[in-house]
Scaffold this motif. Structure first.
Motif, PDB file in Angstrom:
ATOM      1  N   ARG A  98       0.959  -1.185  -0.076  1.00 27.50           N
ATOM      2  CA  ARG A  98       0.118   0.004   0.103  1.00 27.50           C
ATOM      3  C   ARG A  98       0.887   1.229  -0.160  1.00 27.50           C
ATOM      4  N   ALA A  99       1.889   1.404   0.754  1.00 27.63           N
ATOM      5  CA  ALA A  99       2.639   2.418   0.872  1.00 27.63           C
ATOM      6  C   ALA A  99       3.628   2.577  -0.306  1.00 27.63           C
ATOM      7  N   ALA A 100       3.745   1.575  -1.121  1.00 22.89           N
ATOM      8  CA  ALA A 100       4.620   1.498  -2.202  1.00 22.89           C
ATOM      9  C   ALA A 100       3.772   2.001  -3.447  1.00 22.89           C
ATOM     10  N   GLN A 101       2.478   1.686  -3.283  1.00 19.55           N
ATOM     11  CA  GLN A 101       1.547   2.117  -4.328  1.00 19.55           C
ATOM     12  C   GLN A 101       1.345   3.593  -4.311  1.00 19.55           C
ATOM     13  N   ALA A 102       1.196   4.094  -3.026  1.00 22.93           N
ATOM     14  CA  ALA A 102       0.922   5.489  -3.015  1.00 22.93           C
ATOM     15  C   ALA A 102       2.093   6.370  -3.352  1.00 22.93           C
ATOM     16  N   THR A 103       3.593   5.909  -3.143  1.00 24.26           N
ATOM     17  CA  THR A 103       4.670   6.369  -3.334  1.00 24.26           C
ATOM     18  C   THR A 103       4.635   6.500  -4.989  1.00 24.26           C
ATOM     19  N   GLY A 104       4.483   5.261  -5.527  1.00 20.14           N
ATOM     20  CA  GLY A 104       4.297   4.994  -6.936  1.00 20.14           C
ATOM     21  C   GLY A 104       3.521   5.983  -7.833  1.00 20.14           C
ATOM     22  N   LYS A 105       2.446   6.175  -7.005  1.00 24.93           N
ATOM     23  CA  LYS A 105       1.358   7.318  -7.837  1.00 24.93           C
ATOM     24  C   LYS A 105       2.182   8.632  -7.985  1.00 24.93           C
TER      25      LYS A 105
END
Length: 126
Positions: free
Chosen positions: A93-100
């Protein structure tokens, strides 16, 4: 001599004369001479051949640029997949937010580069 021509043709004649900065008579004389010249078909063929050659060169350049883009993308994906391990579920989840956020920055950077350069083509051909 006096001739009557369609209003649409008269506008085209006027625009052509104005854009070439010549008289309407000169445009008409050139058009008539071109039409009445016996080698008209050969000239048309030469003009078409020249245009087709130009289009062919443009397509070859386009093909080269598409191939370059595909190869660059393939190298990047291969490198990224081999150098980045999959994330554990709890970090996803944290990686997806950073990825966005990173993706948005990438899109903005790409837009700036497409507007102002330098383009990859210039760097590669440079």
């Amino acid at each position: 001599m006096t001739f009557r021509i369609d209003a649409h043709l008269a506008r085209q004649l006027s625009e052509r004369a104005r854009s070439r900065r010549v008289s309407q008579t000169e445009v008409l004389e050139a058009a008539l001479a071109s039409m009445l010249t016996p080698d008209q078909e050969e000239r048309v063929e030469a003009v078409l051949t020249k245009r087709l050659d130009r289009i062919s060169r443009q397509l070859e350049r386009l093909e080269w640029h598409v191939e370059l883009s595909n190869e660059a993308f393939a190298i990047f994906v291969r490198f990224w997949l081999t150098s980045n391990a999959p994330l554990p579920d709890e970090a996803m989840r944290a990686a997806q937010a950073t990825g966005k956020k990173r993706y948005q920055a990438f899109v903005e950077s790409l837009a700036r580069r497409m507007e102002a350069g330098p383009k990859l083509r210039e760097e590669v051909e440079g």
